[in-house]
Design a protein around this motif. Structure first.
Motif, PDB file in Angstrom:
ATOM      1  N   VAL A  69      54.957  23.689  40.789  1.00 48.31           N
ATOM      2  CA  VAL A  69      53.718  23.296  40.026  1.00 48.31           C
ATOM      3  C   VAL A  69      52.511  23.409  40.685  1.00 48.31           C
ATOM      4  CG1 VAL A  69      52.878  21.194  39.307  1.00 48.31           C
ATOM      5  CG2 VAL A  69      55.140  21.501  38.794  1.00 48.31           C
ATOM      6  N   GLN A  70      52.629  23.472  42.061  1.00 43.62           N
ATOM      7  CA  GLN A  70      51.379  23.328  42.684  1.00 43.62           C
ATOM      8  C   GLN A  70      50.869  25.060  42.883  1.00 43.62           C
ATOM      9  OE1 GLN A  70      50.266  20.469  44.603  1.00 43.62           O
ATOM     10  NE2 GLN A  70      48.193  21.672  44.434  1.00 43.62           N
ATOM     11  N   VAL A  71      51.512  25.957  42.934  1.00 45.52           N
ATOM     12  CA  VAL A  71      51.216  27.368  43.181  1.00 45.52           C
ATOM     13  C   VAL A  71      50.702  27.967  41.779  1.00 45.52           C
ATOM     14  CG1 VAL A  71      52.287  27.471  45.190  1.00 45.52           C
ATOM     15  CG2 VAL A  71      53.408  28.309  42.888  1.00 45.52           C
ATOM     16  N   LEU A  72      51.540  27.424  40.598  1.00 45.07           N
ATOM     17  CA  LEU A  72      51.113  28.025  39.376  1.00 45.07           C
ATOM     18  C   LEU A  72      49.771  27.323  38.710  1.00 45.07           C
ATOM     19  CD1 LEU A  72      54.713  28.293  37.730  1.00 45.07           C
ATOM     20  CD2 LEU A  72      53.368  30.099  38.696  1.00 45.07           C
ATOM     21  N   ASN A  73      49.638  26.297  39.213  1.00 46.13           N
ATOM     22  CA  ASN A  73      48.232  25.843  39.008  1.00 46.13           C
ATOM     23  C   ASN A  73      46.967  26.326  39.400  1.00 46.13           C
ATOM     24  OD1 ASN A  73      46.859  23.708  37.159  1.00 46.13           O
ATOM     25  ND2 ASN A  73      46.526  22.439  39.100  1.00 46.13           N
ATOM     26  N   TYR A  74      47.427  27.142  40.660  1.00 50.49           N
ATOM     27  CA  TYR A  74      46.286  27.751  41.214  1.00 50.49           C
ATOM     28  C   TYR A  74      45.914  28.880  40.464  1.00 50.49           C
ATOM     29  CZ  TYR A  74      47.310  25.429  45.503  1.00 50.49           C
ATOM     30  OH  TYR A  74      47.297  24.365  46.733  1.00 50.49           O
ATOM     31  N   LEU A  75      46.556  29.176  39.330  1.00 49.82           N
ATOM     32  CA  LEU A  75      46.287  30.553  38.668  1.00 49.82           C
ATOM     33  C   LEU A  75      44.754  30.143  37.756  1.00 49.82           C
ATOM     34  CD1 LEU A  75      49.459  31.856  37.349  1.00 49.82           C
ATOM     35  CD2 LEU A  75      48.026  32.877  38.668  1.00 49.82           C
ATOM     36  N   SER A  76      44.461  28.545  37.521  1.00 47.42           N
ATOM     37  CA  SER A  76      43.456  28.312  36.622  1.00 47.42           C
ATOM     38  C   SER A  76      41.949  29.368  37.169  1.00 47.42           C
ATOM     39  CB  SER A  76      43.086  27.082  36.946  1.00 47.42           C
ATOM     40  OG  SER A  76      43.826  26.144  36.212  1.00 47.42           O
ATOM     41  N   PRO A  77      41.740  29.277  38.711  1.00 45.08           N
ATOM     42  CA  PRO A  77      40.600  30.195  38.956  1.00 45.08           C
ATOM     43  C   PRO A  77      40.811  31.875  38.543  1.00 45.08           C
ATOM     44  CG  PRO A  77      41.227  28.953  40.847  1.00 45.08           C
ATOM     45  CD  PRO A  77      42.237  28.621  39.722  1.00 45.08           C
ATOM     46  N   VAL A  78      41.793  32.176  38.469  1.00 44.60           N
ATOM     47  CA  VAL A  78      42.105  33.545  37.985  1.00 44.60           C
ATOM     48  C   VAL A  78      41.950  33.715  36.477  1.00 44.60           C
ATOM     49  CG1 VAL A  78      43.785  35.484  37.821  1.00 44.60           C
ATOM     50  CG2 VAL A  78      43.926  34.095  39.825  1.00 44.60           C
ATOM     51  N   ILE A 118      36.515  44.197  43.426  1.00 47.25           N
ATOM     52  CA  ILE A 118      37.299  43.201  44.244  1.00 47.25           C
ATOM     53  C   ILE A 118      38.073  41.945  43.359  1.00 47.25           C
ATOM     54  CG2 ILE A 118      36.826  41.319  46.058  1.00 47.25           C
ATOM     55  CD1 ILE A 118      34.788  43.230  47.139  1.00 47.25           C
ATOM     56  N   ARG A 119      37.303  41.553  42.490  1.00 47.88           N
ATOM     57  CA  ARG A 119      37.802  40.586  41.622  1.00 47.88           C
ATOM     58  C   ARG A 119      39.145  41.108  40.811  1.00 47.88           C
ATOM     59  NH1 ARG A 119      33.206  37.365  38.495  1.00 47.88           N
ATOM     60  NH2 ARG A 119      32.005  36.686  40.161  1.00 47.88           N
ATOM     61  N   LEU A 151      45.108  41.197  40.217  1.00 50.93           N
ATOM     62  CA  LEU A 151      46.296  42.018  40.359  1.00 50.93           C
ATOM     63  C   LEU A 151      47.216  41.279  41.550  1.00 50.93           C
ATOM     64  CD1 LEU A 151      45.227  45.613  39.874  1.00 50.93           C
ATOM     65  CD2 LEU A 151      46.667  44.443  38.450  1.00 50.93           C
ATOM     66  N   ALA A 152      46.702  41.153  42.484  1.00 48.85           N
ATOM     67  CA  ALA A 152      47.377  40.307  43.710  1.00 48.85           C
ATOM     68  C   ALA A 152      48.000  39.169  43.248  1.00 48.85           C
ATOM     69  CB  ALA A 152      46.524  40.126  44.837  1.00 48.85           C
ATOM     70  N   ALA A 153      47.367  38.385  42.557  1.00 53.44           N
ATOM     71  CA  ALA A 153      47.659  36.983  41.848  1.00 53.44           C
ATOM     72  C   ALA A 153      49.014  37.170  40.820  1.00 53.44           C
ATOM     73  CB  ALA A 153      46.663  36.278  41.112  1.00 53.44           C
ATOM     74  N   LEU A 154      48.719  38.130  40.186  1.00 50.00           N
ATOM     75  CA  LEU A 154      49.703  38.433  39.040  1.00 50.00           C
ATOM     76  C   LEU A 154      51.264  38.939  40.014  1.00 50.00           C
ATOM     77  CD1 LEU A 154      51.106  39.185  36.454  1.00 50.00           C
ATOM     78  CD2 LEU A 154      50.039  41.560  36.726  1.00 50.00           C
ATOM     79  N   VAL A 155      50.863  39.670  40.814  1.00 48.29           N
ATOM     80  CA  VAL A 155      52.084  39.706  41.959  1.00 48.29           C
ATOM     81  C   VAL A 155      52.702  38.652  42.483  1.00 48.29           C
ATOM     82  CG1 VAL A 155      52.761  40.970  44.177  1.00 48.29           C
ATOM     83  CG2 VAL A 155      51.478  42.259  42.629  1.00 48.29           C
ATOM     84  N   GLY A 156      51.961  37.569  42.707  1.00 55.72           N
ATOM     85  CA  GLY A 156      52.286  36.271  43.246  1.00 55.72           C
ATOM     86  C   GLY A 156      53.387  35.824  42.416  1.00 55.72           C
ATOM     87  N   VAL A 157      52.801  35.731  41.107  1.00 55.70           N
ATOM     88  CA  VAL A 157      53.321  34.986  40.065  1.00 55.70           C
ATOM     89  C   VAL A 157      54.857  35.648  39.742  1.00 55.70           C
ATOM     90  CG1 VAL A 157      53.403  34.634  37.472  1.00 55.70           C
ATOM     91  CG2 VAL A 157      51.434  34.304  38.751  1.00 55.70           C
ATOM     92  N   ILE A 175      46.846  31.946  46.367  1.00 47.47           N
ATOM     93  CA  ILE A 175      46.063  31.306  47.011  1.00 47.47           C
ATOM     94  C   ILE A 175      45.025  32.375  47.649  1.00 47.47           C
ATOM     95  CG2 ILE A 175      45.397  29.819  49.163  1.00 47.47           C
ATOM     96  CD1 ILE A 175      47.915  28.358  48.432  1.00 47.47           C
ATOM     97  N   ALA A 176      45.517  33.278  48.299  1.00 47.40           N
ATOM     98  CA  ALA A 176      44.543  34.265  49.119  1.00 47.40           C
ATOM     99  C   ALA A 176      43.602  35.101  47.806  1.00 47.40           C
ATOM    100  CB  ALA A 176      45.441  35.424  49.652  1.00 47.40           C
ATOM    101  N   ALA A 177      44.299  35.446  46.687  1.00 44.82           N
ATOM    102  CA  ALA A 177      43.448  35.986  45.633  1.00 44.82           C
ATOM    103  C   ALA A 177      42.438  35.039  45.306  1.00 44.82           C
ATOM    104  CB  ALA A 177      44.376  36.242  44.619  1.00 44.82           C
ATOM    105  N   VAL A 178      42.918  33.734  45.107  1.00 46.82           N
ATOM    106  CA  VAL A 178      41.808  32.691  44.788  1.00 46.82           C
ATOM    107  C   VAL A 178      40.601  32.553  45.808  1.00 46.82           C
ATOM    108  CG1 VAL A 178      41.481  30.130  44.193  1.00 46.82           C
ATOM    109  CG2 VAL A 178      43.365  31.318  43.218  1.00 46.82           C
ATOM    110  N   VAL A 179      41.073  32.344  46.911  1.00 45.63           N
ATOM    111  CA  VAL A 179      39.840  32.427  48.002  1.00 45.63           C
ATOM    112  C   VAL A 179      38.938  33.687  48.187  1.00 45.63           C
ATOM    113  CG1 VAL A 179      39.580  32.267  50.660  1.00 45.63           C
ATOM    114  CG2 VAL A 179      41.299  30.946  49.446  1.00 45.63           C
ATOM    115  N   THR A 180      39.815  34.891  47.703  1.00 49.85           N
ATOM    116  CA  THR A 180      38.932  36.020  47.917  1.00 49.85           C
ATOM    117  C   THR A 180      37.939  36.034  46.569  1.00 49.85           C
ATOM    118  OG1 THR A 180      40.699  37.340  48.764  1.00 49.85           O
ATOM    119  CG2 THR A 180      38.941  38.628  47.376  1.00 49.85           C
TER     120      THR A 180
END
Length: 283
Positions: free
Chosen positions: A84-93, A110-111, A116-122, A258-263
Protein backbone atom coordinates in the motif's frame (compact mmCIF):
# COMPACT_ATOMS: atom_id res chain seq x y z
CA UNK A 1 9.15 14.95 8.02
CA UNK A 2 10.05 12.15 10.44
CA UNK A 3 6.91 12.93 12.45
CA UNK A 4 4.94 13.13 9.19
CA UNK A 5 6.08 9.63 8.31
CA UNK A 6 5.00 8.33 11.71
CA UNK A 7 1.57 9.95 11.34
CA UNK A 8 0.89 8.60 7.83
CA UNK A 9 2.09 5.10 8.67
CA UNK A 10 -0.08 5.23 11.80
CA UNK A 11 -3.06 6.04 9.55
CA UNK A 12 -2.34 2.94 7.46
CA UNK A 13 -1.91 0.76 10.56
CA UNK A 14 -5.21 1.94 12.05
CA UNK A 15 -7.14 1.41 8.81
CA UNK A 16 -5.56 -2.04 8.47
CA UNK A 17 -6.60 -2.83 12.04
CA UNK A 18 -10.22 -2.09 11.16
CA UNK A 19 -10.11 -4.96 8.66
CA UNK A 20 -13.32 -5.65 6.79
CA UNK A 21 -15.61 -5.00 9.74
CA UNK A 22 -16.88 -1.81 8.11
CA UNK A 23 -17.39 -1.50 4.33
CA UNK A 24 -14.70 0.61 2.66
CA UNK A 25 -17.10 3.34 1.54
CA UNK A 26 -18.64 3.70 4.99
CA UNK A 27 -15.26 3.72 6.75
CA UNK A 28 -14.04 6.45 4.39
CA UNK A 29 -17.24 8.46 4.93
CA UNK A 30 -16.99 8.27 8.73
CA UNK A 31 -13.31 9.26 8.58
CA UNK A 32 -14.22 12.47 6.73
CA UNK A 33 -17.21 13.25 8.94
CA UNK A 34 -14.92 13.04 11.96
CA UNK A 35 -12.36 15.13 10.08
CA UNK A 36 -15.01 17.80 9.45
CA UNK A 37 -15.74 17.91 13.19
CA UNK A 38 -12.03 18.41 13.86
CA UNK A 39 -11.99 21.25 11.32
CA UNK A 40 -15.13 22.89 12.75
CA UNK A 41 -13.24 25.60 14.72
CA UNK A 42 -11.43 26.63 11.52
CA UNK A 43 -14.68 26.56 9.54
CA UNK A 44 -16.31 28.97 12.00
CA UNK A 45 -13.40 31.42 11.62
CA UNK A 46 -12.82 31.11 7.85
CA UNK A 47 -15.25 33.07 5.66
CA UNK A 48 -16.52 30.72 2.94
CA UNK A 49 -16.35 33.16 0.03
CA UNK A 50 -16.18 30.95 -3.05
CA UNK A 51 -16.84 31.85 -6.69
CA UNK A 52 -18.98 29.62 -8.90
CA UNK A 53 -15.93 28.51 -10.88
CA UNK A 54 -14.02 27.65 -7.72
CA UNK A 55 -16.99 25.70 -6.39
CA UNK A 56 -17.05 23.56 -9.56
CA UNK A 57 -13.36 22.78 -9.14
CA UNK A 58 -13.88 21.98 -5.46
CA UNK A 59 -16.69 19.60 -6.41
CA UNK A 60 -14.62 17.83 -9.09
CA UNK A 61 -11.77 17.49 -6.61
CA UNK A 62 -14.21 15.96 -4.12
CA UNK A 63 -15.08 13.26 -6.69
CA UNK A 64 -11.41 12.36 -7.20
CA UNK A 65 -10.69 12.36 -3.47
CA UNK A 66 -13.78 10.31 -2.57
CA UNK A 67 -12.97 7.64 -5.15
CA UNK A 68 -9.33 7.51 -4.08
CA UNK A 69 -10.19 7.09 -0.40
CA UNK A 70 -12.65 4.25 -1.11
CA UNK A 71 -10.05 2.43 -3.23
CA UNK A 72 -7.45 2.98 -0.51
CA UNK A 73 -9.63 1.63 2.32
CA UNK A 74 -10.45 -1.40 0.17
CA UNK A 75 -6.78 -2.06 -0.68
CA UNK A 76 -5.96 -2.07 3.02
CA UNK A 77 -8.10 -5.17 3.48
CA UNK A 78 -6.39 -7.02 0.62
CA UNK A 79 -2.63 -6.35 0.46
CA UNK A 80 0.27 -5.69 2.80
CA UNK A 81 1.08 -2.35 4.42
CA UNK A 82 4.36 -2.13 2.51
CA UNK A 83 2.60 -2.65 -0.85
CA UNK A 84 0.00 0.00 0.00
CA UNK A 85 2.76 2.40 0.99
CA UNK A 86 4.92 2.03 -2.12
CA UNK A 87 2.06 2.01 -4.65
CA UNK A 88 0.72 5.21 -3.12
CA UNK A 89 4.08 6.84 -3.97
CA UNK A 90 2.99 6.73 -7.62
CA UNK A 91 0.83 9.84 -7.08
CA UNK A 92 3.73 12.28 -7.75
CA UNK A 93 4.52 10.36 -10.95
CA UNK A 94 0.90 10.68 -12.12
CA UNK A 95 0.96 14.35 -11.09
CA UNK A 96 4.02 15.00 -13.26
CA UNK A 97 2.29 13.46 -16.28
CA UNK A 98 -0.98 15.29 -15.57
CA UNK A 99 0.76 18.64 -15.10
CA UNK A 100 2.39 18.25 -18.52
CA UNK A 101 -0.88 17.20 -20.20
CA UNK A 102 -3.36 19.56 -18.53
CA UNK A 103 -1.43 22.44 -16.94
CA UNK A 104 1.08 23.02 -19.73
CA UNK A 105 4.19 22.34 -17.63
CA UNK A 106 7.40 21.37 -19.41
CA UNK A 107 8.22 17.67 -19.59
CA UNK A 108 12.01 17.25 -19.36
CA UNK A 109 13.98 14.13 -20.23
CA UNK A 110 14.94 13.74 -16.55
CA UNK A 111 11.27 13.52 -15.61
CA UNK A 112 10.73 11.03 -18.41
CA UNK A 113 13.53 8.78 -17.14
CA UNK A 114 12.18 9.04 -13.58
CA UNK A 115 8.73 7.96 -14.77
CA UNK A 116 10.21 4.98 -16.63
CA UNK A 117 12.12 4.02 -13.48
CA UNK A 118 8.91 4.20 -11.44
CA UNK A 119 7.23 1.92 -13.99
CA UNK A 120 10.06 -0.60 -13.54
CA UNK A 121 9.47 -0.40 -9.78
CA UNK A 122 5.77 -1.15 -10.20
CA UNK A 123 6.49 -4.16 -12.44
CA UNK A 124 8.98 -5.43 -9.86
CA UNK A 125 6.36 -5.16 -7.11
CA UNK A 126 3.44 -6.68 -9.04
CA UNK A 127 5.47 -9.22 -11.06
CA UNK A 128 2.63 -9.84 -13.57
CA UNK A 129 2.69 -13.35 -15.01
CA UNK A 130 4.79 -14.61 -12.11
CA UNK A 131 2.22 -14.21 -9.37
CA UNK A 132 -1.50 -13.35 -9.40
CA UNK A 133 -2.31 -9.64 -9.17
CA UNK A 134 -4.70 -9.02 -6.28
CA UNK A 135 -7.65 -6.61 -6.69
CA UNK A 136 -6.01 -4.66 -3.88
CA UNK A 137 -3.06 -3.88 -6.17
CA UNK A 138 -5.42 -2.54 -8.84
CA UNK A 139 -7.24 -0.53 -6.17
CA UNK A 140 -3.97 1.11 -5.06
CA UNK A 141 -3.01 1.98 -8.63
CA UNK A 142 -6.42 3.66 -8.91
CA UNK A 143 -5.92 5.33 -5.52
CA UNK A 144 -2.67 6.97 -6.61
CA UNK A 145 -4.31 8.14 -9.85
CA UNK A 146 -7.32 9.63 -8.01
CA UNK A 147 -5.12 11.38 -5.43
CA UNK A 148 -3.00 12.80 -8.27
CA UNK A 149 -6.15 14.22 -9.86
CA UNK A 150 -7.14 15.70 -6.50
CA UNK A 151 -3.71 17.32 -6.14
CA UNK A 152 -3.87 18.84 -9.62
CA UNK A 153 -7.26 20.33 -8.75
CA UNK A 154 -5.75 21.78 -5.56
CA UNK A 155 -2.86 23.22 -7.55
CA UNK A 156 -5.27 25.01 -9.87
CA UNK A 157 -7.01 26.51 -6.80
CA UNK A 158 -3.89 27.53 -4.90
CA UNK A 159 -3.69 31.00 -6.44
CA UNK A 160 -7.23 32.09 -5.57
CA UNK A 161 -8.13 30.32 -2.32
CA UNK A 162 -6.51 30.13 1.10
CA UNK A 163 -4.99 26.82 2.25
CA UNK A 164 -7.56 26.63 5.07
CA UNK A 165 -10.45 27.06 2.65
CA UNK A 166 -9.00 24.40 0.32
CA UNK A 167 -8.78 21.88 3.18
CA UNK A 168 -12.28 22.69 4.45
CA UNK A 169 -13.90 22.40 1.01
CA UNK A 170 -12.04 19.14 0.36
CA UNK A 171 -13.48 17.60 3.52
CA UNK A 172 -17.02 18.87 2.85
CA UNK A 173 -17.22 17.76 -0.78
CA UNK A 174 -15.50 14.43 -0.15
CA UNK A 175 -17.86 13.66 2.72
CA UNK A 176 -20.84 14.59 0.54
CA UNK A 177 -19.83 12.28 -2.31
CA UNK A 178 -19.01 9.45 0.09
CA UNK A 179 -22.43 9.60 1.79
CA UNK A 180 -24.41 7.61 -0.84
CA UNK A 181 -21.58 5.07 -1.11
CA UNK A 182 -21.69 4.60 2.67
CA UNK A 183 -25.48 4.18 2.76
CA UNK A 184 -25.45 1.36 0.19
CA UNK A 185 -23.88 -1.09 2.66
CA UNK A 186 -24.34 0.69 5.97
CA UNK A 187 -23.24 -1.23 9.06
CA UNK A 188 -23.60 0.40 12.44
CA UNK A 189 -20.05 0.80 13.79
CA UNK A 190 -19.14 -0.03 17.36
CA UNK A 191 -17.69 2.59 19.70
CA UNK A 192 -14.28 0.93 19.32
CA UNK A 193 -14.46 1.24 15.51
CA UNK A 194 -15.49 4.90 15.78
CA UNK A 195 -12.57 5.44 18.13
CA UNK A 196 -10.16 3.96 15.58
CA UNK A 197 -11.60 6.16 12.82
CA UNK A 198 -11.25 9.21 15.08
CA UNK A 199 -7.57 8.33 15.54
CA UNK A 200 -7.25 7.96 11.75
CA UNK A 201 -8.65 11.45 11.22
CA UNK A 202 -6.44 12.93 13.94
CA UNK A 203 -3.28 11.23 12.64
CA UNK A 204 -4.00 12.31 9.04
CA UNK A 205 -4.61 15.91 10.12
CA UNK A 206 -1.44 15.95 12.23
CA UNK A 207 0.54 14.47 9.32
CA UNK A 208 -0.54 17.21 6.93
CA UNK A 209 0.28 19.84 9.56
CA UNK A 210 3.81 18.54 10.26
CA UNK A 211 4.44 18.12 6.53
CA UNK A 212 3.53 21.78 5.98
CA UNK A 213 5.94 22.79 8.77
CA UNK A 214 8.69 20.68 7.19
CA UNK A 215 8.20 22.28 3.77
CA UNK A 216 8.44 25.72 5.38
CA UNK A 217 11.58 24.83 7.34
CA UNK A 218 13.77 23.06 4.75
CA UNK A 219 14.17 22.67 0.98
CA UNK A 220 12.44 19.75 -0.69
CA UNK A 221 15.83 18.16 -1.46
CA UNK A 222 16.18 17.65 2.31
CA UNK A 223 12.62 16.65 3.19
CA UNK A 224 11.67 14.39 0.28
CA UNK A 225 14.30 11.63 0.77
CA UNK A 226 12.90 11.07 4.27
CA UNK A 227 9.78 9.68 2.60
CA UNK A 228 11.76 6.43 2.33
CA UNK A 229 11.44 5.98 6.10
CA UNK A 230 7.69 5.45 5.69
CA UNK A 231 8.38 2.31 3.66
CA UNK A 232 10.72 1.03 6.36
CA UNK A 233 8.20 1.64 9.13
CA UNK A 234 5.28 0.24 7.13
CA UNK A 235 7.26 -2.94 6.39
CA UNK A 236 8.24 -3.38 10.04
CA UNK A 237 4.69 -2.66 11.25
CA UNK A 238 3.21 -5.14 8.78
CA UNK A 239 5.69 -7.81 9.89
CA UNK A 240 5.32 -7.20 13.64
CA UNK A 241 1.61 -6.35 13.95
CA UNK A 242 -0.02 -8.27 11.10
CA UNK A 243 2.46 -11.12 10.48
CA UNK A 244 3.11 -9.95 6.90
CA UNK A 245 6.17 -11.33 5.13
CA UNK A 246 8.97 -8.92 4.24
CA UNK A 247 9.00 -9.05 0.44
CA UNK A 248 12.39 -8.11 -1.03
CA UNK A 249 10.75 -7.37 -4.39
CA UNK A 250 8.42 -4.84 -2.74
CA UNK A 251 11.37 -3.22 -0.94
CA UNK A 252 13.41 -3.11 -4.16
CA UNK A 253 10.55 -1.81 -6.30
CA UNK A 254 9.60 0.71 -3.62
CA UNK A 255 13.16 2.00 -3.44
CA UNK A 256 13.17 2.56 -7.22
CA UNK A 257 9.80 4.38 -7.08
CA UNK A 258 10.93 6.57 -4.17
CA UNK A 259 14.18 7.42 -6.00
CA UNK A 260 12.10 8.45 -9.03
CA UNK A 261 9.79 10.59 -6.85
CA UNK A 262 12.75 12.26 -5.14
CA UNK A 263 14.33 12.98 -8.54
CA UNK A 264 11.11 14.55 -9.83
CA UNK A 265 10.64 16.59 -6.62
CA UNK A 266 14.19 17.96 -6.58
CA UNK A 267 14.00 18.74 -10.30
CA UNK A 268 10.71 20.65 -9.84
CA UNK A 269 12.09 22.55 -6.84
CA UNK A 270 15.16 23.55 -8.84
CA UNK A 271 12.99 24.67 -11.77
CA UNK A 272 10.79 26.80 -9.49
CA UNK A 273 13.87 28.39 -7.90
CA UNK A 274 15.30 29.26 -11.31
CA UNK A 275 11.98 30.79 -12.40
CA UNK A 276 11.79 32.80 -9.18
CA UNK A 277 15.32 34.14 -9.65
CA UNK A 278 14.52 35.02 -13.24
CA UNK A 279 11.33 36.85 -12.24
CA UNK A 280 13.07 38.86 -9.50
CA UNK A 281 16.19 39.74 -11.51
CA UNK A 282 16.38 43.32 -12.83
CA UNK A 283 15.44 43.64 -16.51
Amino acid sequence: MVLTGFCFVAVNILVKALGGGIPAGEAAFLRYIIGILLLLPLMLREPLRVSRTQMRVFAIRGVFQAAGVVFWFYAMTRISLAEVQVLNYLSPVYITIGAALFLGERFSWIRGLAILAALVGVILILRPGIRPIDPGHIAMLATALCFAGSYLMAKSLSGGASPTLVVIMLSLWTGLFLAPVALIEWVWPSMAQLGVLALVAAAATAGHFTMTLAFRSAPISVTQPLVFLQLVWATLAGWYLFDEKVDSYVIGGGTIIIAAVVTISIREARTRRQRSQKDTSPS
